[in-house]
Design an enzyme around this catalytic site. Structure first.
Site, PDB file in Angstrom:
ATOM      1  N   ASP A  71      69.272  84.396  50.720  1.00  0.00           N
ATOM      2  CA  ASP A  71      69.612  84.870  49.393  1.00  0.00           C
ATOM      3  C   ASP A  71      68.424  85.068  48.538  1.00  0.00           C
ATOM      4  O   ASP A  71      68.468  85.979  47.620  1.00  0.00           O
ATOM      5  CB  ASP A  71      70.448  83.949  48.910  1.00  0.00           C
ATOM      6  CG  ASP A  71      71.908  83.864  49.286  1.00  0.00           C
ATOM      7  OD1 ASP A  71      72.297  85.009  49.642  1.00  0.00           O
ATOM      8  OD2 ASP A  71      72.300  82.771  49.570  1.00  0.00           O
ATOM      9  N   LYS A 223      98.049  81.845  36.828  1.00  0.00           N
ATOM     10  CA  LYS A 223      98.141  80.525  37.590  1.00  0.00           C
ATOM     11  C   LYS A 223      96.921  79.698  37.501  1.00  0.00           C
ATOM     12  O   LYS A 223      96.797  78.436  37.484  1.00  0.00           O
ATOM     13  CB  LYS A 223      98.584  80.949  39.012  1.00  0.00           C
ATOM     14  CG  LYS A 223      99.930  80.290  39.585  1.00  0.00           C
ATOM     15  CD  LYS A 223     100.228  80.764  40.705  1.00  0.00           C
ATOM     16  CE  LYS A 223     101.101  79.614  41.410  1.00  0.00           C
ATOM     17  NZ  LYS A 223     101.589  80.653  42.676  1.00  0.00           N
ATOM     18  N   GLY A 356      60.835  88.659  65.947  1.00  0.00           N
ATOM     19  CA  GLY A 356      61.514  87.842  66.974  1.00  0.00           C
ATOM     20  C   GLY A 356      60.628  86.649  67.429  1.00  0.00           C
ATOM     21  O   GLY A 356      59.379  86.644  67.230  1.00  0.00           O
ATOM     22  N   CYS A 383      56.443  93.365  63.384  1.00  0.00           N
ATOM     23  CA  CYS A 383      55.897  92.250  63.669  1.00  0.00           C
ATOM     24  C   CYS A 383      56.303  92.098  65.050  1.00  0.00           C
ATOM     25  O   CYS A 383      55.273  92.577  66.014  1.00  0.00           O
ATOM     26  CB  CYS A 383      56.650  90.933  63.125  1.00  0.00           C
ATOM     27  SG  CYS A 383      55.702  89.428  63.083  1.00  0.00           S
ATOM     28  N   HIS A 514      55.903  92.281  57.591  1.00  0.00           N
ATOM     29  CA  HIS A 514      57.309  92.577  57.600  1.00  0.00           C
ATOM     30  C   HIS A 514      57.730  93.461  56.314  1.00  0.00           C
ATOM     31  O   HIS A 514      57.879  93.056  55.286  1.00  0.00           O
ATOM     32  CB  HIS A 514      58.309  91.322  57.474  1.00  0.00           C
ATOM     33  CG  HIS A 514      58.166  90.310  58.641  1.00  0.00           C
ATOM     34  ND1 HIS A 514      59.157  90.527  59.681  1.00  0.00           N
ATOM     35  CD2 HIS A 514      57.465  89.579  58.905  1.00  0.00           C
ATOM     36  CE1 HIS A 514      58.856  89.955  60.741  1.00  0.00           C
ATOM     37  NE2 HIS A 514      57.747  89.042  60.495  1.00  0.00           N
ATOM     38  N   GLU A 516      60.062  94.893  55.300  1.00  0.00           N
ATOM     39  CA  GLU A 516      61.481  95.101  54.993  1.00  0.00           C
ATOM     40  C   GLU A 516      61.562  93.794  53.889  1.00  0.00           C
ATOM     41  O   GLU A 516      62.575  94.087  53.205  1.00  0.00           O
ATOM     42  CB  GLU A 516      62.489  94.479  56.240  1.00  0.00           C
ATOM     43  CG  GLU A 516      62.378  93.206  56.765  1.00  0.00           C
ATOM     44  CD  GLU A 516      61.173  92.863  57.817  1.00  0.00           C
ATOM     45  OE1 GLU A 516      60.352  93.834  57.782  1.00  0.00           O
ATOM     46  OE2 GLU A 516      61.427  91.863  58.590  1.00  0.00           O
TER      47      GLU A 516
HETATM   48  N1  GLN Z   1      56.624  85.536  67.691  1.00  0.00           N
HETATM   49  C1  GLN Z   1      55.790  86.625  67.067  1.00  0.00           C
HETATM   50  C2  GLN Z   1      54.855  85.664  66.511  1.00  0.00           C
HETATM   51  O1  GLN Z   1      54.916  84.699  66.111  1.00  0.00           O
HETATM   52  C3  GLN Z   1      56.368  87.628  66.048  1.00  0.00           C
HETATM   53  C4  GLN Z   1      56.775  86.823  64.949  1.00  0.00           C
HETATM   54  C5  GLN Z   1      57.822  87.663  64.063  1.00  0.00           C
HETATM   55  O2  GLN Z   1      58.276  88.634  64.621  1.00  0.00           O
HETATM   56  N2  GLN Z   1      57.914  87.433  63.030  1.00  0.00           N
HETATM   57  O3  GLN Z   1      53.444  86.229  66.378  1.00  0.00           O
END
Ligand code: GLN
Length: 540
Positions: A71, A223, A356, A383, A514, A516
């Protein structure tokens, strides 16, 4: 001046309380006030960094490195501003601050009690956010629903504040009205129960936001008003919308701005809502469709698909699509499926591999990247998506077939992605909380690259959340084989952006950070725009 708007949820969670709070903040900002927002997460976790995204949704990272609830991303996007750790708290962080204060003798020998000391610490944090951001109004969202035991201390904080400053506090209840197919009637009883629960915490809502599949009719408003003890005009309709950016426009139709300002004893200073309105209402009018495939693994929870794990990625794609006048079609591709059938990738105009962790599903992602690279499909890696692009390139272009990230294969003979020495220490000591490379870091862009062209400037700052890096020992090998390190840390050691030259591939870009997280509706991220442009060319 200090004014407070608290937003709480009744009946059930997941009905858009965060977006409603962000919209309220935006509306007040467009009314000419300096507004900030605070999110309260009821968990005992000290921050969101240790939570699994399929359970809790995306972990959003602020510029100062705070790992928090998704959020917060909505607050930043709707308010068009950077927030900090002052704007986020959990049950865990509040208790931690109280216990630290007690250890430091800052309660001067008093007996420290859950009430009042914990709610007072909650109010201290909220006031800290107002002070730190130099704001006049703070919108505070209390996560979860009011009936939950863990929310009692937060409700008590609202009660204490309201008791002392009744004219400076507004309380908004976001309540869901289920629609029963049988007679097509929106049911109000759950809302009535929710208000009773609030009453038992010593609170009465000033406004009820009636979330529902369709707009609430007059009869149902009456109501709710009658049973919940509020004027009918204070029940504001909040029906489902096609895109979340329409919500401020909709809520304004219900005159929520006037209701809130009146409750807080304020007047509208200006009406700056036109720009937002124009953006929100033009989102659905475009014809040209571009298909983007997101390859990931945090999609399913039981039989549900949870796009929430990638909330900011989706929003950033939507912002860029709007700028490029494209209708975005998003598909979720399970990486384990791609591993079995890489040609699945062939049907898309662009492929994105987001962040990930861990080994599961990554061979599928690497296959997807290989397919996109060799078939010249625009590729954007974020990433982990960048790290795996480097692994793929090392294996298939440099020719080191056993190359890997040490995250998935600690014994690989070619650790092209590896941890830095300080991270090794954290891992050995099991210090997992808030120890990744987190938050905003600077990077320098190389001339004549896709990245430099997209940003239009040589120096950038972007947000990180990772433990692993492109191994500096491999930078030369990678460059010699044709990989361009187009963004690098000022120390020239850490690869921040990698890409392939345009002569080799139309768009093959990966970022260690990142992007995004900093895309905003009215200011889409330049790399997302460049990706979208490339995908649009592909779809012609
Ligand atoms: N797993 C990877 C790292 O820790 C990438 C992390 C991610 O994608 N936020 O470096």
């Amino acid at each position: 001046m200090r004014k407070y708007v608290f937003v709480v949820g009744g009946v059930m969670s997941g009905v858009g309380k965060g977006v409603a709070s962000s919209s309220i903040a935006r509306i007040l900002k467009d009314g000419g006030y300096r507004v900030t927002a605070v999110k309260i997460d009821p968990y005992v976790n000290v921050d969101a960094g240790t939570m699994n995204p399929t359970e809790h949704g995306e972990v959003f990272v602020l510029d100062d490195g705070t790992e928090c609830d998704q959020d917060m991303g909505n607050y930043e996007r709707f308010l068009h501003t950077n927030l900090s750790g002052y704007n986020y708290m959990t049950t865990g962080s509040v208790y931690l601050s109280v216990i630290q204060k007690e250890r430091n003798l800052e309660y001067h020998g008093k007996c420290v009690e859950v009430v009042p000391h914990v709610p007072l610490a909650v109010l201290d944090t909220i006031n800290g956010a107002l002070k730190h951001t130099k704001s006049e109004i703070v919108v505070v969202e209390i996560g979860g629903t009011i009936g939950e035991y863990q929310n009692l201390i937060f409700l008590e904080a609202v009660r204490m504040l309201k008791q002392k400053h009744p004219d400076d506090v507004a309380l908004v209840l976001v309540s869901y009205l289920p629609l029963l197919n049988k007679d097509n009637e929106l049911k109000t009883k759950p809302t009535q129960y929710a208000v009773r629960t609030l009453n038992s915490a010593g609170l009465q809502p000033d406004i009820i936001l009636a979330r529902s599949a369709q707009s609430i009719d007059d009869k149902r408003k009456e109501k709710i008003a009658f049973n919940c003890n509020i004027p009918k005009h204070s029940v504001v309709a909040a029906p489902d919308v096609k895109n979340i950016y329409e919500i401020p426009v909709n809520l304004r139709k219900g005159k929520i701005d006037m209701l809130l300002l009146k409750k807080l004893g304020l007047r509208k200073r200006e009406n700056a809502s036109a720009q937002w309105r124009k953006f929100a209402l033009s989102l659905d009018g475009v014809q040209k469709t571009v298909r983007i495939g997101i390859v990931g693994k945090y999609f399913s929870s039981g039989s549900f698909v949870l796009a929430d794990s990638y909330r900011s990625v989706i929003e950033a794609l939507r912002h860029a699509a709007h700028q490029e006048k494209i209708k975005l079609e998003l598909d979720w591709i399970d990486s384990e499926q791609v591993q079995k059938k890489p040609s699945l990738i062939g049907q898309y105009d662009g492929i994105l591999v987001p962040g990930g962790f861990g080994a599961r599903g990554i061979e599928g992602k690497i296959k997807a990247i290989e397919y996109a690279r060799t078939h010249k499909i625009p590729y954007f890696g974020l990433c982990y998506g960048m790290q795996l692009a480097v692994v793929e390139f090392t294996r298939n272009v440099v020719g080191l077939k056993k190359a890997h990230t040490t995250e998935a294969d600690p014994k690989t003979p070619y650790p092209v992605i590896a941890v830095l020495p300080e991270q090794k220490e954290y891992l050995a000591l099991k210090k997992y909380g808030a120890t990744m490379r987190l938050g905003g870091y600077p990077a320098v862009l190389q001339k004549n690259t896709i990245a430099r062209e997209a940003y239009g400037k040589p120096n950038i700052r972007e947000r990180h959340r990772h433990r692993y890096e492109v191994n500096p020992d491999y930078l030369k090998v990678l460059a010699d084989a044709g990989l361009v390190i187009s963004g690098i840390s000022p120390s020239q050691e850490l690869a921040e952006i990698i890409e392939l030259p345009r002569t080799v591939h139309p768009f093959f870009v990966g970022t260690q950070f990142h992007p995004e997280l900093t895309s905003r509706p009215l200011e889409p991220h330049p790399l997302f725009c460049a990706f979208m442009k490339a995908a649009k060319r592909e779809s012609l």
